[in-house]
Design a protein around this motif. Structure first.
Motif, PDB file in Angstrom:
ATOM      1  N   GLY A   1     -12.433   9.144   2.697  1.00 45.91           N
ATOM      2  CA  GLY A   1     -13.267  10.083   1.972  1.00 45.91           C
ATOM      3  C   GLY A   1     -13.918  11.127   2.870  1.00 45.91           C
ATOM      4  O   GLY A   1     -13.789  11.084   4.083  1.00 45.91           O
ATOM      5  N   PRO A   2     -14.620  12.068   2.230  1.00 49.37           N
ATOM      6  CA  PRO A   2     -14.789  12.161   0.787  1.00 49.37           C
ATOM      7  C   PRO A   2     -13.513  12.651   0.097  1.00 49.37           C
ATOM      8  O   PRO A   2     -12.912  13.632   0.521  1.00 49.37           O
ATOM      9  N   GLY A   3     -13.141  11.935  -0.956  1.00 57.30           N
ATOM     10  CA  GLY A   3     -11.925  12.273  -1.681  1.00 57.30           C
ATOM     11  C   GLY A   3     -11.962  11.666  -3.061  1.00 57.30           C
ATOM     12  O   GLY A   3     -13.018  11.625  -3.699  1.00 57.30           O
ATOM     13  N   LEU A   4     -10.819  11.159  -3.518  1.00 54.37           N
ATOM     14  CA  LEU A   4     -10.753  10.624  -4.871  1.00 54.37           C
ATOM     15  C   LEU A   4      -9.726   9.507  -4.942  1.00 54.37           C
ATOM     16  O   LEU A   4      -8.776   9.453  -4.163  1.00 54.37           O
ATOM     17  N   VAL A   5      -9.919   8.588  -5.887  1.00 55.06           N
ATOM     18  CA  VAL A   5      -8.910   7.621  -6.267  1.00 55.06           C
ATOM     19  C   VAL A   5      -8.993   7.455  -7.778  1.00 55.06           C
ATOM     20  O   VAL A   5     -10.095   7.402  -8.334  1.00 55.06           O
ATOM     21  N   GLN A   6      -7.848   7.434  -8.435  1.00 56.09           N
ATOM     22  CA  GLN A   6      -7.812   7.344  -9.896  1.00 56.09           C
ATOM     23  C   GLN A   6      -6.611   6.510 -10.317  1.00 56.09           C
ATOM     24  O   GLN A   6      -5.477   6.782  -9.909  1.00 56.09           O
ATOM     25  N   LEU A   7      -6.872   5.477 -11.129  1.00 54.31           N
ATOM     26  CA  LEU A   7      -5.807   4.689 -11.721  1.00 54.31           C
ATOM     27  C   LEU A   7      -5.457   5.258 -13.089  1.00 54.31           C
ATOM     28  O   LEU A   7      -6.338   5.445 -13.928  1.00 54.31           O
ATOM     29  N   PHE A   8      -4.164   5.544 -13.309  1.00 53.24           N
ATOM     30  CA  PHE A   8      -3.705   5.997 -14.622  1.00 53.24           C
ATOM     31  C   PHE A   8      -2.210   5.754 -14.707  1.00 53.24           C
ATOM     32  O   PHE A   8      -1.521   5.633 -13.687  1.00 53.24           O
ATOM     33  N   ASP A   9      -1.704   5.658 -15.922  1.00 55.63           N
ATOM     34  CA  ASP A   9      -0.284   5.375 -16.134  1.00 55.63           C
ATOM     35  C   ASP A   9       0.480   6.693 -16.140  1.00 55.63           C
ATOM     36  O   ASP A   9       0.618   7.346 -17.170  1.00 55.63           O
ATOM     37  N   PHE A  10       0.992   7.068 -14.967  1.00 57.99           N
ATOM     38  CA  PHE A  10       1.648   8.366 -14.806  1.00 57.99           C
ATOM     39  C   PHE A  10       2.956   8.457 -15.588  1.00 57.99           C
ATOM     40  O   PHE A  10       3.253   9.483 -16.207  1.00 57.99           O
ATOM     41  N   ASN A  11       3.782   7.410 -15.555  1.00 60.56           N
ATOM     42  CA  ASN A  11       5.138   7.505 -16.105  1.00 60.56           C
ATOM     43  C   ASN A  11       5.350   6.653 -17.358  1.00 60.56           C
ATOM     44  O   ASN A  11       6.478   6.388 -17.752  1.00 60.56           O
ATOM     45  N   ASN A  12       4.254   6.235 -17.981  1.00 65.28           N
ATOM     46  CA  ASN A  12       4.320   5.494 -19.254  1.00 65.28           C
ATOM     47  C   ASN A  12       5.158   4.224 -19.172  1.00 65.28           C
ATOM     48  O   ASN A  12       5.851   3.857 -20.131  1.00 65.28           O
ATOM     49  N   ASP A  13       5.092   3.515 -18.017  1.00 68.01           N
ATOM     50  CA  ASP A  13       5.798   2.234 -17.908  1.00 68.01           C
ATOM     51  C   ASP A  13       4.846   1.061 -18.103  1.00 68.01           C
ATOM     52  O   ASP A  13       5.195  -0.087 -17.844  1.00 68.01           O
ATOM     53  N   HIS A  14       3.604   1.365 -18.523  1.00 63.12           N
ATOM     54  CA  HIS A  14       2.587   0.363 -18.843  1.00 63.12           C
ATOM     55  C   HIS A  14       2.014  -0.316 -17.609  1.00 63.12           C
ATOM     56  O   HIS A  14       1.452  -1.413 -17.707  1.00 63.12           O
ATOM     57  N   HIS A  15       2.115   0.346 -16.444  1.00 67.38           N
ATOM     58  CA  HIS A  15       1.508  -0.154 -15.214  1.00 67.38           C
ATOM     59  C   HIS A  15       0.719   0.987 -14.570  1.00 67.38           C
ATOM     60  O   HIS A  15       1.208   2.123 -14.506  1.00 67.38           O
ATOM     61  N   PRO A  16      -0.504   0.716 -14.076  1.00 69.69           N
ATOM     62  CA  PRO A  16      -1.319   1.789 -13.513  1.00 69.69           C
ATOM     63  C   PRO A  16      -0.780   2.301 -12.181  1.00 69.69           C
ATOM     64  O   PRO A  16      -0.463   1.518 -11.284  1.00 69.69           O
ATOM     65  N   ASP A  17      -0.654   3.610 -12.085  1.00 73.87           N
ATOM     66  CA  ASP A  17      -0.275   4.287 -10.855  1.00 73.87           C
ATOM     67  C   ASP A  17      -1.542   4.809 -10.178  1.00 73.87           C
ATOM     68  O   ASP A  17      -2.641   4.708 -10.732  1.00 73.87           O
ATOM     69  N   ILE A  18      -1.398   5.384  -8.984  1.00 75.02           N
ATOM     70  CA  ILE A  18      -2.574   5.759  -8.191  1.00 75.02           C
ATOM     71  C   ILE A  18      -2.508   7.232  -7.808  1.00 75.02           C
ATOM     72  O   ILE A  18      -1.533   7.684  -7.181  1.00 75.02           O
ATOM     73  N   LEU A  19      -3.534   7.979  -8.175  1.00 75.60           N
ATOM     74  CA  LEU A  19      -3.768   9.320  -7.629  1.00 75.60           C
ATOM     75  C   LEU A  19      -4.789   9.160  -6.521  1.00 75.60           C
ATOM     76  O   LEU A  19      -5.869   8.600  -6.730  1.00 75.60           O
ATOM     77  N   LEU A  20      -4.451   9.642  -5.318  1.00 76.62           N
ATOM     78  CA  LEU A  20      -5.289   9.413  -4.137  1.00 76.62           C
ATOM     79  C   LEU A  20      -5.445  10.706  -3.360  1.00 76.62           C
ATOM     80  O   LEU A  20      -4.465  11.424  -3.117  1.00 76.62           O
ATOM     81  N   GLY A  21      -6.659  11.015  -2.954  1.00 75.99           N
ATOM     82  CA  GLY A  21      -6.918  12.190  -2.131  1.00 75.99           C
ATOM     83  C   GLY A  21      -7.930  11.869  -1.050  1.00 75.99           C
ATOM     84  O   GLY A  21      -8.835  11.054  -1.258  1.00 75.99           O
ATOM     85  N   GLY A  22      -7.776  12.511   0.111  1.00 74.15           N
ATOM     86  CA  GLY A  22      -8.727  12.299   1.189  1.00 74.15           C
ATOM     87  C   GLY A  22      -8.133  12.591   2.546  1.00 74.15           C
ATOM     88  O   GLY A  22      -7.027  13.145   2.667  1.00 74.15           O
ATOM     89  N   PHE A  23      -8.849  12.204   3.587  1.00 74.78           N
ATOM     90  CA  PHE A  23      -8.483  12.532   4.956  1.00 74.78           C
ATOM     91  C   PHE A  23      -7.576  11.458   5.552  1.00 74.78           C
ATOM     92  O   PHE A  23      -7.802  10.261   5.368  1.00 74.78           O
ATOM     93  N   ASP A  24      -6.564  11.898   6.285  1.00 79.45           N
ATOM     94  CA  ASP A  24      -5.644  10.991   6.966  1.00 79.45           C
ATOM     95  C   ASP A  24      -6.145  10.775   8.390  1.00 79.45           C
ATOM     96  O   ASP A  24      -5.934  11.598   9.271  1.00 79.45           O
TER      97      ASP A  24
END
Length: 569
Positions: free
Chosen positions: A352-375
């Motif tokens: 961080g500071p960044g973001l993490v978000q669980l959501f079903d990106f491809n409608n396969d009924h499993h949560p995917d991860i949107l992730l942002g921040g410093f490497d």
């Protein structure tokens, strides 16, 4: 003093590692970012809006504030619409259908590199082909947004928390409430005391259908605070002081599937030490901390969802720990009611500071991860924005939709209840629901939002003559059921409940309640203070000890709440 339970974090051998694969997208690499997800084009996939800043010239230094909406085609995320020069970072952003036209609009807050002094708030209207700015207002940084319907009129409201600079008055923290009137918004300034570098959620903690509030962060003096405000007849009233936490995030879920929402909280305590806990709801709205030790994360982000496909809510965090970026998952173990740290492979750990978000990106009924921040693994610490697909092939069926819809009317109050929903994994008590209400078949121009109980109510304009409504169930993986069969009820078809009558009104000694049997009665002054009263067997209440003035009576009849005004003379 509340007991604090320490939970040992162990990884049982039976827990399988979650495997993810990065999806190549058209997203830019954002610094100091925030995001939200919604289906903006009604194609059945979730799209994303991100606010933040970018390195526009590629020299390794962030230099431009930039906000973008990305469209999900089921395979990747592609740029859909920018928000022009009216953009923010170091703040927050949310989708909100504020005009109930079925198109998701946007609110955002923060600052811009074009003007680092004047913090801004923007509202963008969705035209169907893009977004146009409708409002530019004073905004906040180091804060957060939440969208909800506080007064139950079907129009989505929102609140904005954070730090604001007032010319001539210096910096201040406030949490401001924006009530949606249908023709615009009316602001209640400093609805409750706000915080910096904090987080808040508006959620029904005690299942009385009135929305409560939990907030954490630093006060104006830099001291950490964490508070619960319970909704007493429309007024937020301080109810519980939690362990004080600053520089953190919170989210909510019914982790133990008892029908009541719990709170997960991560941040820094008064000694600047890491703090991670799940605050378990005791069924009355009181929250009991269950601390997860061994965490010293800063600049964190947080999101909840079912990560291991067992039907129970888990959560994921990201941030910095010991000068390294970390991403951790915590899985709820229903057998011993503990949270065990899980293992996830294939994820680039971004801090961080960044973001993490669980959501079903491809409608396969499993949560995917949107992730942002410093490497942190690269010497110049670039910031990246990445999408990771959940590779699980385990079956997770859609929940079934409710089958038993019922609507009763009590004056202008419409009480919606439903049952009959189920899921192959998520317990019925932990299901959430999307309720849609319209004035025409298939429309949702009256209300459309997610609730955490299998019932809700709306206070509607008496001019509304027909109500068409349906409900979808939502499991812990954030998978929606099909819509229930639409219930079509005109005003002549709606069951009419007898309105309870209080008399005499005004009263000086004793007030009586005529109508159906009252199971509970509470009284509040107009400033939200609870008054000690006793409901007698003859449904009377002694008010002779009360000062003259106006009061609110909160009456419970068959699990429904009715509020009446009473004048004591």
């Amino acid at each position: 003093m509340k007991k604090i339970y320490i939970l040992c974090c162990m990884l049982p051998l039976s827990l399988m590692a979650q495997d993810f694969t990065e999806v190549q997208t058209g997203m830019k690499n954002f610094y100091y970012s925030a995001a939200d997800v919604a289906d903006i084009d009604h194609n059945g996939t979730l799209d994303i809006v991100i606010n933040g800043a970018i390195d526009s010239d590629g020299d390794g230094n962030v230099d431009s504030t930039y906000n973008e909406v990305y469209q999900n085609n089921g395979t990747t995320l592609l740029p859909f619409a920018g928000l022009g020069a009216d953009v923010t970072h170091l703040g927050d952003i949310r989708f909100i259908d504020y005009n109930n036209d079925g198109l998701m609009d946007i609110i955002s807050t923060g600052l811009s590199y074009m003007d680092v002094v004047n913090y801004k708030q923007y509202r963008f209207k969705n035209t169907g082909t893009g977004f146009i700015k409708e409002e530019e207002l004073p905004g906040k940084i180091y804060g957060s947004l939440d969208v909800f319907d506080f007064n139950h009129d079907g129009k989505p409201d929102y609140a904005l928390n954070g730090t604001q600079y007032a010319h001539g008055g210096g910096f201040r923290n406030s949490l401001d409430y924006y009530k949606n009137t249908g023709a615009g918004f009316v602001m209640t300034e400093n609805w409750v005391d706000g915080t910096q570098n904090g987080s808040f959620k508006v959620v029904d903690l005690n299942n009385d259908h009135f929305l409560d509030l939990v907030i954490i962060g630093s006060d104006i003096n830099g001291n950490p605070v964490s508070k619960v405000y319970m909704n007493q007849a429309g007024t937020l009233t301080p109810a519980q002081d939690l362990p004080p936490i600053a520089a953190g995030k919170i989210d909510f879920a019914d982790f133990n599937a008892d029908g009541f929402q719990d709170i997960v909280i991560i941040g820094r305590d008064g000694n600047d030490e890491g703090y991670l806990a799940v605050l378990m709801n005791d069924g009355t709205g009181a929250l009991i901390p269950q601390v997860i030790p061994g965490n010293d994360v800063s600049d964190m982000s947080l999101s909840v969802g079912d990560l291991n496909n067992d039907g129970y809510y888990d959560f994921i965090i990201s941030g910095n720990e010991n000068y390294n970026a970390v991403v951790k998952t915590y899985l709820y173990d229903v057998s011993n009611h503990k949270f065990n740290e899980g293992a996830a492979s294939g994820i680039t750990e971004l801090g961080g500071p960044g973001l993490v978000q669980l959501f079903d990106f491809n409608n396969d009924h499993h949560p995917d991860i949107l992730l942002g921040g410093f490497d942190w693994s690269v010497s110049d610490l670039p910031s990246q924005t990445k999408l990771f697909k959940n590779n699980s092939t385990a079956a997770n069926a859609k929940p079934t939709a409710p089958t038993q819809l019922n609507l009763t009317r009590n004056g202008s109050r419409f009480n919606f209840t439903w049952s009959g929903a189920s899921d192959d994994k998520t317990p019925v008590n932990a299901l959430r629901y999307e309720i849609t209400v319209g004035s025409l078949p298939g429309a949702y121009d009256i209300a459309r939002y997610v609730v955490t109980t299998p019932s809700w109510f709306l206070e509607l304009d008496p001019a509304i003559q027909n109500v068409y409504w349906s409900v979808k169930s939502i499991d812990a993986s954030k998978v929606y059921s099909e819509a229930s069969a639409q219930s079509v009820l005109g005003t002549t078809e709606i069951k009419s409940e007898k309105q309870p009558v209080i008399y005499p009104n005004p009263a000086s000694d004793r007030v009586y309640i005529k109508g159906e049997k009252i199971s509970e009665a509470e009284m509040y002054s107009m400033d939200g203070k609870k008054i000690n009263i006793t409901l007698n067997r003859d449904q009377s209440i002694d008010v002779s000890h009360l000062p003259k003035g106006m009061y609110l009576l909160k009456l419970k009849i068959k699990n429904e709440i009715t509020t009446k005004k009473l004048t004591v003379k």
